[in-house]
Design a protein around this motif. Structure first.
Motif, PDB file in Angstrom:
ATOM      1  N   ALA A  86       0.908  -1.130   0.038  1.00  0.00           N
ATOM      2  CA  ALA A  86       0.015   0.139  -0.027  1.00  0.00           C
ATOM      3  C   ALA A  86       0.869   1.275  -0.057  1.00  0.00           C
ATOM      4  CB  ALA A  86      -0.780  -0.068   1.286  1.00  0.00           C
ATOM      5  N   LEU A  87       0.332   2.232  -0.721  1.00  0.00           N
ATOM      6  CA  LEU A  87       1.344   3.369  -0.783  1.00  0.00           C
ATOM      7  C   LEU A  87       0.888   4.199   0.388  1.00  0.00           C
ATOM      8  CD1 LEU A  87       3.037   5.679  -2.288  1.00  0.00           C
ATOM      9  CD2 LEU A  87       0.712   6.651  -3.185  1.00  0.00           C
ATOM     10  N   LEU A  88      -0.383   4.556   0.823  1.00  0.00           N
ATOM     11  CA  LEU A  88      -0.925   5.325   2.115  1.00  0.00           C
ATOM     12  C   LEU A  88      -1.808   4.717   2.719  1.00  0.00           C
ATOM     13  CD1 LEU A  88      -0.338   8.173   3.296  1.00  0.00           C
ATOM     14  CD2 LEU A  88      -2.100   9.088   1.779  1.00  0.00           C
ATOM     15  N   PHE A  89      -1.743   4.738   4.209  1.00  0.00           N
ATOM     16  CA  PHE A  89      -2.679   4.393   4.943  1.00  0.00           C
ATOM     17  C   PHE A  89      -3.119   5.427   6.017  1.00  0.00           C
ATOM     18  CE2 PHE A  89      -3.885   2.334   9.203  1.00  0.00           C
ATOM     19  CZ  PHE A  89      -4.817   1.613   8.551  1.00  0.00           C
ATOM     20  N   VAL A 143     -10.799  13.031  -1.450  1.00  0.00           N
ATOM     21  CA  VAL A 143      -9.824  13.222  -2.511  1.00  0.00           C
ATOM     22  C   VAL A 143      -8.895  11.721  -2.559  1.00  0.00           C
ATOM     23  CG1 VAL A 143      -9.512  15.823  -2.432  1.00  0.00           C
ATOM     24  CG2 VAL A 143      -7.958  14.232  -1.210  1.00  0.00           C
ATOM     25  N   LEU A 144      -9.238  10.958  -1.382  1.00  0.00           N
ATOM     26  CA  LEU A 144      -8.034   9.742  -1.506  1.00  0.00           C
ATOM     27  C   LEU A 144      -9.026   8.448  -1.442  1.00  0.00           C
ATOM     28  CD1 LEU A 144      -5.607  10.840   1.374  1.00  0.00           C
ATOM     29  CD2 LEU A 144      -5.180  10.660  -1.243  1.00  0.00           C
ATOM     30  N   GLU A 145     -10.148   8.281  -1.119  1.00  0.00           N
ATOM     31  CA  GLU A 145     -10.909   7.171  -0.851  1.00  0.00           C
ATOM     32  C   GLU A 145     -11.017   6.206  -2.288  1.00  0.00           C
ATOM     33  OE1 GLU A 145     -14.672   7.931   1.068  1.00  0.00           O
ATOM     34  OE2 GLU A 145     -15.108   9.114  -0.650  1.00  0.00           O
ATOM     35  N   ASN A 146     -10.939   7.087  -3.454  1.00  0.00           N
ATOM     36  CA  ASN A 146     -10.909   6.196  -4.586  1.00  0.00           C
ATOM     37  C   ASN A 146      -9.504   5.811  -5.439  1.00  0.00           C
ATOM     38  OD1 ASN A 146     -13.767   6.164  -4.538  1.00  0.00           O
ATOM     39  ND2 ASN A 146     -13.912   8.426  -5.558  1.00  0.00           N
ATOM     40  N   GLU A 147      -8.488   6.168  -4.522  1.00  0.00           N
ATOM     41  CA  GLU A 147      -6.936   5.742  -5.104  1.00  0.00           C
ATOM     42  C   GLU A 147      -7.032   4.465  -4.963  1.00  0.00           C
ATOM     43  OE1 GLU A 147      -4.816   7.674  -6.833  1.00  0.00           O
ATOM     44  OE2 GLU A 147      -5.662   9.714  -6.309  1.00  0.00           O
ATOM     45  N   GLY A 148      -6.339   3.436  -6.027  1.00  0.00           N
ATOM     46  CA  GLY A 148      -6.172   2.090  -5.772  1.00  0.00           C
ATOM     47  C   GLY A 148      -5.240   1.708  -4.683  1.00  0.00           C
ATOM     48  N   VAL A 163      -4.075   3.093  -2.032  1.00  0.00           N
ATOM     49  CA  VAL A 163      -4.580   3.962  -0.696  1.00  0.00           C
ATOM     50  C   VAL A 163      -5.608   3.324  -0.019  1.00  0.00           C
ATOM     51  CG1 VAL A 163      -5.078   6.112   0.115  1.00  0.00           C
ATOM     52  CG2 VAL A 163      -3.630   6.266  -1.505  1.00  0.00           C
ATOM     53  N   ILE A 164      -5.190   3.183   1.273  1.00  0.00           N
ATOM     54  CA  ILE A 164      -6.213   2.421   2.221  1.00  0.00           C
ATOM     55  C   ILE A 164      -6.505   3.749   3.355  1.00  0.00           C
ATOM     56  CG2 ILE A 164      -6.687   0.786   4.105  1.00  0.00           C
ATOM     57  CD1 ILE A 164      -4.291  -0.739   2.675  1.00  0.00           C
ATOM     58  N   ILE A 165      -7.635   4.090   2.984  1.00  0.00           N
ATOM     59  CA  ILE A 165      -8.325   5.204   3.807  1.00  0.00           C
ATOM     60  C   ILE A 165      -9.806   4.693   4.670  1.00  0.00           C
ATOM     61  CG2 ILE A 165      -9.291   6.453   2.174  1.00  0.00           C
ATOM     62  CD1 ILE A 165      -8.532   9.211   3.736  1.00  0.00           C
ATOM     63  N   LYS A 166      -9.658   4.348   5.867  1.00  0.00           N
ATOM     64  CA  LYS A 166     -10.989   4.029   6.576  1.00  0.00           C
ATOM     65  C   LYS A 166     -11.373   4.823   7.731  1.00  0.00           C
ATOM     66  CE  LYS A 166      -9.975  -0.906   5.501  1.00  0.00           C
ATOM     67  NZ  LYS A 166      -9.739  -2.321   6.009  1.00  0.00           N
ATOM     68  N   HIS A 167     -12.816   4.878   7.798  1.00  0.00           N
ATOM     69  CA  HIS A 167     -13.255   5.617   9.179  1.00  0.00           C
ATOM     70  C   HIS A 167     -13.331   4.482  10.376  1.00  0.00           C
ATOM     71  CE1 HIS A 167     -15.886   7.855  11.678  1.00  0.00           C
ATOM     72  NE2 HIS A 167     -16.744   7.065  11.884  1.00  0.00           N
ATOM     73  N   GLY A 168     -13.187   4.815  11.458  1.00  0.00           N
ATOM     74  CA  GLY A 168     -13.023   3.628  12.577  1.00  0.00           C
ATOM     75  C   GLY A 168     -12.767   4.590  13.814  1.00  0.00           C
ATOM     76  N   ALA A 169     -13.276   4.225  14.831  1.00  0.00           N
ATOM     77  CA  ALA A 169     -13.251   4.701  16.328  1.00  0.00           C
ATOM     78  C   ALA A 169     -12.022   3.742  16.830  1.00  0.00           C
ATOM     79  CB  ALA A 169     -14.433   5.180  17.001  1.00  0.00           C
ATOM     80  N   GLN A 170     -11.741   4.242  18.281  1.00  0.00           N
ATOM     81  CA  GLN A 170     -10.757   3.136  19.077  1.00  0.00           C
ATOM     82  C   GLN A 170     -11.453   2.029  19.440  1.00  0.00           C
ATOM     83  OE1 GLN A 170      -7.692   3.319  19.831  1.00  0.00           O
ATOM     84  NE2 GLN A 170      -7.079   4.937  19.185  1.00  0.00           N
ATOM     85  N   GLY A 215      -2.535  -2.579   8.637  1.00  0.00           N
ATOM     86  CA  GLY A 215      -2.430  -1.551   7.572  1.00  0.00           C
ATOM     87  C   GLY A 215      -1.142  -0.535   7.789  1.00  0.00           C
ATOM     88  N   MET A 216      -0.902  -0.388   9.010  1.00  0.00           N
ATOM     89  CA  MET A 216       0.297   0.590   9.027  1.00  0.00           C
ATOM     90  C   MET A 216       1.830  -0.374   8.802  1.00  0.00           C
ATOM     91  SD  MET A 216      -0.045   3.039  12.372  1.00  0.00           S
ATOM     92  CE  MET A 216      -1.247   4.504  12.371  1.00  0.00           C
ATOM     93  N   HIS A 217       1.752  -1.937   9.399  1.00  0.00           N
ATOM     94  CA  HIS A 217       2.947  -2.622   8.926  1.00  0.00           C
ATOM     95  C   HIS A 217       2.952  -2.960   7.272  1.00  0.00           C
ATOM     96  CE1 HIS A 217       3.057  -4.330  13.192  1.00  0.00           C
ATOM     97  NE2 HIS A 217       3.296  -2.791  13.158  1.00  0.00           N
ATOM     98  N   SER A 218       1.957  -2.584   6.648  1.00  0.00           N
ATOM     99  CA  SER A 218       1.921  -3.059   5.257  1.00  0.00           C
ATOM    100  C   SER A 218       1.982  -1.884   4.404  1.00  0.00           C
ATOM    101  CB  SER A 218       0.819  -4.141   4.897  1.00  0.00           C
ATOM    102  OG  SER A 218      -0.295  -3.594   5.132  1.00  0.00           O
ATOM    103  N   SER A 219       2.040  -0.763   4.800  1.00  0.00           N
ATOM    104  CA  SER A 219       2.240   0.560   4.006  1.00  0.00           C
ATOM    105  C   SER A 219       3.230   1.091   4.039  1.00  0.00           C
ATOM    106  CB  SER A 219       0.897   1.465   4.492  1.00  0.00           C
ATOM    107  OG  SER A 219      -0.317   0.932   4.418  1.00  0.00           O
TER     108      SER A 219
END
Length: 498
Positions: A302-305, A325-330, A332-339, A350-354
């Motif tokens: 992944a390029l960006l997480f 602007v980022l959610e449709n980039e192939g 790029v992993i961008i997700k909504h989520g709480a703790q 995600g962070m270990h693979s970006s």
């Protein structure tokens, strides 16, 4: 104009994307003896043949001048010191004496009692209170991004090695600083989000019992301090509080603003309450497991997480625009989520693979996510125009992260095209530098952030003493000055405060 009590924010360098050949260090400058010195010597020489004594003196003078001007020569101060004393003992410089710090013996309700209240509030309804029967030393601070308050308290309690920047003293009369160990960030979140269910109102009253009040705890803390002679002596200027959560101690912050505040950022504090001059920026505790492997690009497809709350207020509104602007980039992993535990597992993966991890501002300029990224060897991309970072005097963040202006980051295609131009070799360089400094963000490391925080605190001690002496002189002269005006707002005021 500078904010009162706060120096201007540093301009962050734009990210430089250089070829590997451009990273070679330039050759050291060659020393060229000034030709004018030879001319001066020639004019000073008599026309007749000089005596051997004059020639010898000139040769010695030129040799000494060469030593003083040569870049590889010892400094003038060291050279003069060697002329004054040649004894072996004088050549070794002794480390500075640690700053003496007194740990207040607060009533336990402000320390271990906060942990017990937190555990009790989250225990199953009607079950025995397990925290109540545990000894203090058996209590565990809950996993929390603001756990620096626990680590600093435990470090002073166990009296670390004597070569630390601060040394705990038992006699307050000997102390340079006074540490107030209230767990202010945990106190803020003690009460459960939802009260336990009950069949009716009377059952609810019997089950819930007396509620915990963080505001009442803050008031009681300051009232307790105001009864202490060492607090009254200088109105708390030589005291240290930790309030890492942006809302911690919010009710009493005006009453303790003279003190040194240990904070994560200045997002919710005014310039007359907090300042880079007197306060210390702390790293959050990372919440995800550190990456155990070596530097690598191939295992990070992944390029960006990014994973976090999409909708924030104030400065965090940019997040929603970044999602758009980022959610449709192939790549790029961008997700909504709480703790949550599930979210942390997904964030770890995600962070270990970006290659890069996005760090936009939240409700305040900084967040735990930055330090999660660093321990994951995921290069942070910081989109926050007013961020202050911990330990900037020992860490060059431009070597471990990329800063992007908010106005540019929200332009469609800007972030992804910029990051795709960063070569694999440059990403590996970022990762190697992160590996070198990431212990500064791991509270478990004995040479990590706790030691650095105390070093930063110890550096404030001379300034605090300077301001206290200045205040004394103003009082002696009968000058009417408000408490907060003793907080310097510019470096020139620091230099004149003494």
């Amino acid at each position: 104009m500078w904010e009162r009590g706060r120096p201007p924010r540093k301009q962050r360098p734009a990210p430089l994307i250089l070829p590997a050949s451009a990273l070679v260090s330039p050759p050291p400058p060659r020393f060229v003896f000034p030709r004018s010195l030879f001319a001066l010597a020639a004019r000073a020489m008599p026309s007749r043949r000089p005596s051997p004594v004059i020639l010898l003196l000139l040769a010695l003078a030129f040799a000494l001048l060469f030593l003083l001007l040569s870049p590889s020569a010892p400094s003038a101060s060291r050279l003069s010191h060697s002329f004054v004393s040649t004894s072996p003992s004088s050549s070794a410089s002794s480390p500075p004496s640690p700053v003496k710090i007194y740990l207040y013996d607060l009533p336990s309700k402000f320390t271990y009692g906060v942990v017990r209240s937190y555990m009790s509030a989250r225990g199953p309804s009607g079950s025995p209170d397990a925290a109540a029967v545990l000894a203090d030393e058996e209590l565990r601070y809950p996993g929390h991004q603001h756990s620096a308050e626990w680590w600093l308290f435990k470090d002073l309690r166990r009296r670390g090695p004597r070569d630390r920047p601060v040394a705990r003293v038992d006699d307050p009369a000997e102390a340079d600083l006074f540490y107030v160990p209230f767990f202010s960030s945990l106190s803020l979140v003690v009460n459960p989000i939802r009260p336990p269910a009950a069949a009716n109102a009377s059952d609810a009253a019997a089950t819930v019992g007396p509620s915990y009040s963080d505001e009442a705890m803050q008031d009681e803390l300051v009232e307790w301090l105001e009864r202490q002679s060492y607090w009254r002596r200088h109105r708390g200027r030589d005291h240290v509080f930790i309030c890492q959560d942006p809302n911690a101690l919010y009710r009493v912050v005006d009453r303790i603003s003279n003190a040194v505040l240990l904070v994560s950022d200045f997002g919710r504090l005014r310039g007359d309450q907090a300042s880079l001059v007197k306060d210390v920026i702390l790293p959050y505790s990372h919440r995800i497991n550190p990456f155990k492997g070596d530097v690598n690009v191939d295992s990070r497809p992944a390029l960006l997480f990014f994973m976090g709350n999409r909708y924030r207020k104030e400065g965090g509104k940019v997040r929603d625009t970044l999602f758009q602007v980022l959610e449709n980039e192939g790549d790029v992993i961008i997700k909504h989520g709480a703790q949550s535990r599930v979210s942390r597992r997904m964030a770890t993966q995600g962070m270990h693979s970006s290659k890069f991890c996005l760090h936009p501002a939240g409700d305040t300029p900084s967040a735990c996510r930055l330090f999660d990224a660093l321990v994951s060897l995921c290069v942070p991309v910081i989109v926050s125009d007013h961020i202050e970072l911990p330990f900037e005097d020992v860490i060059d963040y431009s070597n471990i992260s990329i800063f992007v202006d908010t106005s540019k980051a929200v332009q469609p295609g800007f972030l992804t095209s910029m990051l795709r131009r960063v070569s694999s070799e440059r990403i590996l360089e970022y990762q190697r530098e992160i590996q070198r400094v990431k212990h500064y963000f791991e509270y478990e490391d004995p040479n990590g952030p706790v030691n650095q925080i105390w070093r930063q605190v110890s550096m404030k001690a001379p300034l605090i003493k300077l301001l206290i002496n200045r205040k004394k002189r103003l009082v002696e002269r009968g000058t009417n000055e408000t408490d907060c005006s003793c907080i310097c707002s510019t470096p020139s005021e620091i230099s004149t405060a003494g």
